[in-house]
Design a protein around this motif. Sequence first.
Motif, PDB file in Angstrom:
ATOM      1  N   THR A 186      42.883  43.727  41.330  1.00 58.34           N
ATOM      2  CA  THR A 186      41.358  43.194  40.614  1.00 58.34           C
ATOM      3  C   THR A 186      40.494  43.020  41.765  1.00 58.34           C
ATOM      4  O   THR A 186      40.884  43.143  42.828  1.00 58.34           O
ATOM      5  CB  THR A 186      41.578  41.899  40.287  1.00 58.34           C
ATOM      6  N   GLU A 187      39.396  43.001  41.263  1.00 58.15           N
ATOM      7  CA  GLU A 187      37.933  42.831  42.300  1.00 58.15           C
ATOM      8  C   GLU A 187      38.410  41.857  43.330  1.00 58.15           C
ATOM      9  O   GLU A 187      38.107  41.981  44.481  1.00 58.15           O
ATOM     10  CB  GLU A 187      36.778  42.506  41.542  1.00 58.15           C
ATOM     11  N   ASN A 188      39.049  40.764  42.846  1.00 60.15           N
ATOM     12  CA  ASN A 188      39.180  39.711  43.793  1.00 60.15           C
ATOM     13  C   ASN A 188      40.307  39.936  44.744  1.00 60.15           C
ATOM     14  O   ASN A 188      40.175  39.735  46.144  1.00 60.15           O
ATOM     15  CB  ASN A 188      39.648  38.139  42.932  1.00 60.15           C
ATOM     16  N   GLU A 189      41.305  40.689  44.466  1.00 57.53           N
ATOM     17  CA  GLU A 189      42.319  41.116  45.225  1.00 57.53           C
ATOM     18  C   GLU A 189      41.906  42.150  46.297  1.00 57.53           C
ATOM     19  O   GLU A 189      42.165  41.979  47.727  1.00 57.53           O
ATOM     20  CB  GLU A 189      43.652  41.657  44.557  1.00 57.53           C
ATOM     21  N   LYS A 190      40.957  42.675  45.827  1.00 54.55           N
ATOM     22  CA  LYS A 190      40.216  43.984  46.603  1.00 54.55           C
ATOM     23  C   LYS A 190      39.543  43.236  47.739  1.00 54.55           C
ATOM     24  O   LYS A 190      39.702  43.509  48.962  1.00 54.55           O
ATOM     25  CB  LYS A 190      39.239  44.693  45.948  1.00 54.55           C
ATOM     26  N   ARG A 191      38.967  42.209  47.487  1.00 55.36           N
ATOM     27  CA  ARG A 191      38.165  41.315  48.685  1.00 55.36           C
ATOM     28  C   ARG A 191      38.924  40.819  49.607  1.00 55.36           C
ATOM     29  O   ARG A 191      38.701  41.086  50.994  1.00 55.36           O
ATOM     30  CB  ARG A 191      37.223  40.459  47.946  1.00 55.36           C
TER      31      ARG A 191
END
Length: 302
Positions: A186-191
């Motif tokens: 997810t975008e959050n994990e990517k960050r």
Amino acid sequence: MPVNAHPEYLAAEKEYLKAQTLEEKMEKLKRMISLAPKHKGAENLRADLKRRLKKLQEQIEKNKKAKRSSRQGIKKEELQAVIVGHTNSGKSSILATLTNAKPKISETCFTTQSPIIGMMPYEGVQIQLIENPAIESENYDKGLTHTTDTILVVATEIQEIPEILHNLKSSPAKKLVVFNKIDLYTENEKRKIRSTLQSKRYDYIIISAKTLEGVEELKEKIFKSFGKIRVYTKEPGKEKSEKPFVLPKGTKIKEIAKRIFKQKTGNIKKIKIWGPSSKFPGQEVGMDHELQDLDVVEFRTK
Ligand SMILES: Nc1nc2c(ncn2[C@@H]2O[C@H](COP(=O)(O)OP(=O)(O)OP(=O)(O)O)[C@@H](O)[C@H]2O)c(=O)[nH]1
Ligand SMILES: [Mg+2]
């Protein structure tokens, strides 16, 4: 248990059956031989183990030979990068995305059994990419990592990276961490992944060989990793050359002049330059002018 084997022997046998690589199998088999019952009733067992050991040693030697000859078949191009990583990390997928090679891609492990070569065109230059079989497999070719310019360390989890880098410690090549399969996060994990990679000070890039996210940037990073510049030449009144010279950073005009004019650099009357190292297009410069990536040089001889 007709030969009354010792429990330690049985434990060694279990480990032997679990062993993944031929080298590991050989090591465990040697232990079995040292622990095998010594009495007469176990004579056949001991003979059988020794036969197996001989076969294993032969197989290992054969693989080594095959590896040596497969490497001899690889002619190193001027710009080369080797793809290294665990099985299933997406090495073949990356090779297929970046080059003309058509490696087999599969969800089953250890699909790539020998090094695969591809050529990646990048803004006028050709870069050779080689997929090395999985680092944990017996087909992994460590020799390739010693002669190459750059290693793409492919990982799909942060924890894998230090271990792979440790394994590559003796290689002088630049290491570029390629975090693949980012589409699964997810975008959050990517960050979070990005900030962890940053904090570890890796030279890294996050990509997906599936959605192609980050792939263009990866190409650029691969080229930049070589520390080379591309310089085009032109004749007065004509377009710039199709193919650039690929030269080390910090190269001066006289190096190119020598390559083109050989002993006759004295015939050069005027040098003009366009591109990043020029103050303005067509600036007149001398032999000691330092070139930059994507410069265009014009030599006038009379
Ligand atoms: N979701 C996703 N799957 C990927 C990506 N890259 C590769 N895969 C899949 O991961 C599996 C393994 O890919 P390969 O390219 O064969 O991996 P490899 O590292 O060459 O593996 P071996 O040669 O078998 O050691 C395949 O099912 C690919 O389709 C990606 O970026 N995202
Ligand atoms: Mg593969």
